[in-house]
Enzyme design. Sequence first.
Site, short mmCIF file in Angstrom:
data_model
loop_
_atom_site.label_atom_id
_atom_site.label_comp_id
_atom_site.label_asym_id
_atom_site.label_seq_id
_atom_site.Cartn_x
_atom_site.Cartn_y
_atom_site.Cartn_z
N HIS B 126 25.18 -7.83 14.44
CA HIS B 126 23.78 -7.54 15.21
C HIS B 126 24.34 -6.93 16.31
CE1 HIS B 126 19.72 -7.04 16.44
NE2 HIS B 126 19.73 -7.43 15.02
N ASP B 203 25.40 -16.40 14.98
CA ASP B 203 24.04 -16.34 14.96
C ASP B 203 23.63 -16.88 13.74
OD1 ASP B 203 22.02 -14.22 14.53
OD2 ASP B 203 22.62 -12.93 15.46
N GLN B 206 19.72 -15.25 10.14
CA GLN B 206 19.37 -14.46 8.63
C GLN B 206 20.07 -15.62 7.80
OE1 GLN B 206 17.52 -11.68 7.70
NE2 GLN B 206 17.97 -10.79 10.03
N LYS B 229 11.25 -14.86 12.20
CA LYS B 229 12.69 -14.59 10.95
C LYS B 229 12.05 -15.99 9.68
CE LYS B 229 15.81 -11.60 12.13
NZ LYS B 229 14.35 -10.55 11.99
N CYS B 367 20.11 -1.75 13.61
CA CYS B 367 20.58 -2.92 15.15
C CYS B 367 21.77 -2.92 14.26
CB CYS B 367 19.33 -3.87 15.16
SG CYS B 367 18.10 -3.30 15.56
#
Lengths: 150, 409
Positions: B126, B203, B206, B229, B367
């Site tokens: 991202h 990261d 997600q 999220k 993104c």
Amino acid sequence: MSSDLQDLYQEVVLEHSKRPRNFRAVPDANRQAEGYNPLCGDQLSVTVHMEGDVIRDIGFQGQGCAISRASASLMTGAVKDRTLAEAVALFEQVHALVTEGPSAVDVESLGKLAVLSGVSEFPARVKCASLAWHTLRAALEGRSTSVSTE
Amino acid sequence: MSTPGFDVRRVRADFPILHQEVRGRPLVYLDSAATGQKPQAVIDALTRFYTHDNANVHRGVHILSERATQAYEDARESVRRFINARDAKEIVFMRGTTEAINLVASTYGRKHVGPGDEVLISAMEHHSNIVPWQMVCDAVGAKLRVIPVDDRGELRMDAVDALLTERTRILAVTHVSNALGTVNPVRELVRRAHAKNIPVLLDGAQAVTHLPVDVQDLGCDFYAFSGHKLFGPTGIGVLYGRLDVLEAMPPYQGGGDMILSVTMEKTVYNRVPHRFEAGTPDMAGAVGLAAAIHYLESVGMAAIAAHDQALLTYATQALSAVPGLSLVGTASEKTGVLSFTLADVHPHDVGTILDREGVCIRTGHHCAQPLMKRFGVAATARASLAFYNTPEDVDALVRGLHKVREVFQ
């Protein structure tokens, strides 16, 4: 299909998006600009050949959604052989049409461009319809930097 | 399809926003990779905090400040447990994943990355795990290097060893791709990087929404994710950092709460994690995030992961049967993300027509422009699943896609 979708994707719009007119770089262009919509990554270039004050030839290239391609294609047809001032006036009319709707403008005077009136019901798509026009304006004003819808 | 021990109808009943009509049709929300919807428990926790407990934290001697501080620090403990960190001091509250990565880049990065050094990321990051590192590299004259991605959307693990050099100062890579759904072999990446004494940032924005995450098991040095999220409020997020790593890092922003003492000559910085939380934090956000975590724990992350896999299989089959549709991202290990193109119809047109059918998806570059370029597309349409989605939601998507084909036939 709902009626506002039918208004957005009118036959003329779909036809122009599939077979865009003037989808080329003008060989002897003396004005050109790049347009970019960072939101979706759409980009296009507009090339113009001016003779004095008059747009003698115009083309566009690039990628985008049906609305942006159709708008660009219709635009090239509408401004050819028009003066710079007429093209800018048309820009203002189209901008009002896609943001405020058909009641904001004299739709009759817009000819084929009137098919873009459905866009006003889709606020998220206004930038798609106006990208080519912003790019044309930048080209006509001789701005060399690329324009962005953001 | 059904997942043992998981009742999707009961789950859906906990999410008030899902029970509405849009454009004259029942709402079908397939954009949870952009932001998750909030269970009533989260909405209630925010209301309760502002109704009963609101005061500034770590400052007052009064009862409300005590309660607010307690609630805020309890939330830190909830996050610790959720990702199985060793110590609550390893949990830094941030605005979101983006701020968490920026913190690491501008503190750890600025301290350890020098001229001629390298930062290693991947081609499926991202922008928030690209740009902060580019900024560090530009500032100090270091080089950003990139692990390539294959045609299915998997990291080229065969290229990794050669990219982990003696100049690599950090490996920053996503646990799960937001645009493709690929689950990366992050444990293996950590193992290989650590073998060369290279720290690793993951990261997890997600990943935490779909999988049980155990930072000790992963062995990473940093793990970043966002509250919104994870079905919590916006404006709150988490940076996990291993305690010894955090303690050796310079502060991020200056201000209140991050200090022990200030004179005009010298400031003594506070201990971690407070050293990295300058100013009044998002207390209500932390409380809301803790409520989301408690809710997820009550449903069970294992059950959530199983439902996600079953629904992903169903959706992959259903979408593959739509003429002209091609999936972008077909990794062997995925979460519920379905990125696709539909013949030569632009994703924005797909999104607009689906929207008129009450189906919310994301369209665009997600993104992740370098990744789009890798796959030779400017944009995709992306349907992303959460544990409150059903096979009926997928069916509505497929019906909508047939509408798109009708319009553009």
